[in-house]
Design an enzyme around this catalytic site. Structure first.
Site, short mmCIF file in Angstrom:
data_model
loop_
_atom_site.label_atom_id
_atom_site.label_comp_id
_atom_site.label_asym_id
_atom_site.label_seq_id
_atom_site.Cartn_x
_atom_site.Cartn_y
_atom_site.Cartn_z
CG HIS A 148 -3.22 -0.96 -3.41
ND1 HIS A 148 -3.75 0.27 -3.13
CD2 HIS A 148 -2.99 -1.54 -2.20
CE1 HIS A 148 -3.83 0.43 -1.82
NE2 HIS A 148 -3.38 -0.66 -1.24
CD GLU A 178 -5.19 2.71 -5.90
OE1 GLU A 178 -5.67 3.84 -5.84
OE2 GLU A 178 -4.30 2.31 -5.11
CG ASN A 221 -4.57 4.31 0.60
OD1 ASN A 221 -5.75 4.27 0.89
ND2 ASN A 221 -3.79 3.25 0.60
CB SER A 272 -0.97 0.04 1.18
OG SER A 272 -0.80 -0.97 2.08
P1 NAD Z 1 -1.02 -9.46 7.50
O1 NAD Z 1 -0.13 -9.12 8.63
O2 NAD Z 1 -2.44 -9.80 7.77
O3 NAD Z 1 -0.38 -10.70 6.68
C1 NAD Z 1 0.94 -10.73 6.27
C2 NAD Z 1 1.35 -12.19 6.14
O4 NAD Z 1 2.64 -12.24 5.50
C3 NAD Z 1 1.48 -12.92 7.48
O5 NAD Z 1 0.69 -14.09 7.47
C4 NAD Z 1 2.98 -13.24 7.54
O6 NAD Z 1 3.26 -14.45 8.21
C5 NAD Z 1 3.32 -13.34 6.07
N1 NAD Z 1 4.76 -13.26 5.77
C6 NAD Z 1 5.71 -12.52 6.40
N2 NAD Z 1 6.93 -12.79 5.87
C7 NAD Z 1 6.73 -13.70 4.87
C8 NAD Z 1 7.59 -14.38 3.98
N3 NAD Z 1 8.91 -14.17 3.96
N4 NAD Z 1 7.04 -15.26 3.10
C9 NAD Z 1 5.72 -15.51 3.10
N5 NAD Z 1 4.86 -14.91 3.94
C10 NAD Z 1 5.36 -14.02 4.81
O7 NAD Z 1 -0.90 -8.24 6.47
P2 NAD Z 1 -2.00 -7.74 5.41
O8 NAD Z 1 -2.89 -6.75 6.06
O9 NAD Z 1 -2.55 -8.93 4.70
O10 NAD Z 1 -1.07 -6.91 4.41
C11 NAD Z 1 -0.28 -7.53 3.43
C12 NAD Z 1 0.14 -6.51 2.40
O11 NAD Z 1 -1.01 -5.92 1.81
C13 NAD Z 1 0.96 -5.34 2.95
O12 NAD Z 1 1.91 -4.97 2.00
C14 NAD Z 1 -0.07 -4.24 3.14
O13 NAD Z 1 0.48 -2.95 3.08
C15 NAD Z 1 -0.96 -4.50 1.95
N6 NAD Z 1 -2.34 -4.02 2.07
C16 NAD Z 1 -3.04 -4.16 3.24
C17 NAD Z 1 -4.36 -3.72 3.32
C18 NAD Z 1 -5.16 -3.89 4.59
O14 NAD Z 1 -6.18 -3.18 4.76
N7 NAD Z 1 -4.79 -4.78 5.49
C19 NAD Z 1 -4.97 -3.15 2.20
C20 NAD Z 1 -4.24 -3.04 1.00
C21 NAD Z 1 -2.92 -3.49 0.95
#
Ligand code: NAD
Length: 283
Positions: free
Chosen positions: A140, A152, A190, A119
């Site tokens: 995204h 996106e 955003n 993000s």
């Molecule tokens: P989250 O914390 O729920 O999940 C992240 C996962 O990645 C965890 O299960 C973790 O164990 C795993 N992980 C960490 N290191 C790893 C590796 N080396 N190999 C494989 N898996 C690994 O996070 P999220 O909210 O799902 O966010 C994930 C991405 O999406 C981020 O980049 C975030 O910025 C983006 N994002 C989040 C949202 C939101 O609202 N949560 C919205 C859009 C984008």
């Protein structure tokens, strides 16, 4: 290129959501995480989500079963070898993402595409870590992925037109609506949303109106489903603050100055719903 097999890195909130919509759309999905516990949690979350859609009559039970049957989980990146596209949706951290992207590139075919769901990290910066940045793109999704229609599609400086076009087509195939964006901090949504939330904190700090009135104003007057301050509590005040700080640094423009009240609440540990107290209290 037809994308039939999708790799998803991360079984968290976003990874599980992406795996779910892709499997429902008929793709074979390989979801990778670092630990079995994270994969089990991710599968449970997406099974629940599918179950709710079936209960509401929005999805047939047979489609749910078939989708679950198309998702494979593993902690081994080698399993991605046959994927046409891998979407990285791991924890938001630059060094971690670069490590993961290099790992993906070392396993997949030279024709496979690689995307990140970041993000806030620059798609151009992430792409530059790969030996072939032309096949890398930002994808995204919005939370919750099964319900939010927007994706996106972000073109880094070196993303090829062919990659961006293939990802746009896939997004439509997933039942989502894409918009195309050139790499820029905050992309589109955003970039507009977070400064708007920040402005609401300025109004609150100035005593222009109460939090309830500011939120009611935007719901009733701009037709927003949730007011900006309630939204800040939902997203996390710390997340809003760090996004403003990134804009201020990257654009070098003081119009992105975070409201001191937002910073003060974060310093106090009032981060929103996740801590039980932000702008509002959640007893
Ligand atoms: P989250 O914390 O729920 O999940 C992240 C996962 O990645 C965890 O299960 C973790 O164990 C795993 N992980 C960490 N290191 C790893 C590796 N080396 N190999 C494989 N898996 C690994 O996070 P999220 O909210 O799902 O966010 C994930 C991405 O999406 C981020 O980049 C975030 O910025 C983006 N994002 C989040 C949202 C939101 O609202 N949560 C919205 C859009 C984008």
């Amino acid at each position: 290129m037809k994308i039939e097999t999708l790799g998803v890195i991360g079984a968290g909130t976003m990874g599980a959501g992406i795996a779910q919509v892709a499997a429902v759309a008929g793709l074979k999905v390989i979801m990778i995480d670092v630990a079995d516990a994270a994969l089990t949690k991710g599968i449970a979350a997406l099974s629940n989500s599918l179950g709710r859609l079936v209960a509401k009559g929005k999805l047939e039970a047979a489609v749910q079963d078939a989708a679950l049957g198309r998702i494979e989980t593993s902690t081994d990146y080698q399993r991605l070898a046959g994927a046409n596209l891998v979407i990285e949706a791991a924890t938001e951290n630059l060094d971690l993402k670069i490590r993961i992207l290099k790992q993906i590139e070392s396993v997949v075919a030279p024709t496979a595409m690689i995307a990140s769901n970041t993000s806030s990290i620059s798609i151009t910066t992430l792409g530059a870590a790969l030996s072939d940045p032309a096949r890398f793109v930002g994808m995204h999704f919005f939370n919750p992925v099964p319900l939010m229609p927007l994706v996106e599609i972000i073109r880094g400086l070196q993303t090829s037109a062919a990659t961006a076009e293939a990802i746009r087509e896939l997004t439509t195939q997933l039942g989502k609506s894409p918009i195309s964006v050139k790499n820029s901090p905050g992309f589109v949504v955003n970039r507009i949303l977070v400064p708007m939330i920040n402005e609401a904190f300025f109004l609150l700090a100035e005593g222009a109106a109460t939090a309830e009135e500011i939120d009611a104003g935007m719901c009733l007057g701009a037709n927003h489903p949730i007011g900006p301050l309630a939204l800040a509590d939902l997203v996390g005040l710390d997340v809003c603050l760090s996004v403003m700080d990134v804009y201020l640094k990257d654009f070098g423009d003081t119009k992105y100055r975070a409201c001191p009240l937002l910073r003060e609440l974060v310093s106090a540990g009032r981060l929103g719903r996740k801590t039980g107290h932000g702008v509002y209290s959640y007893a």
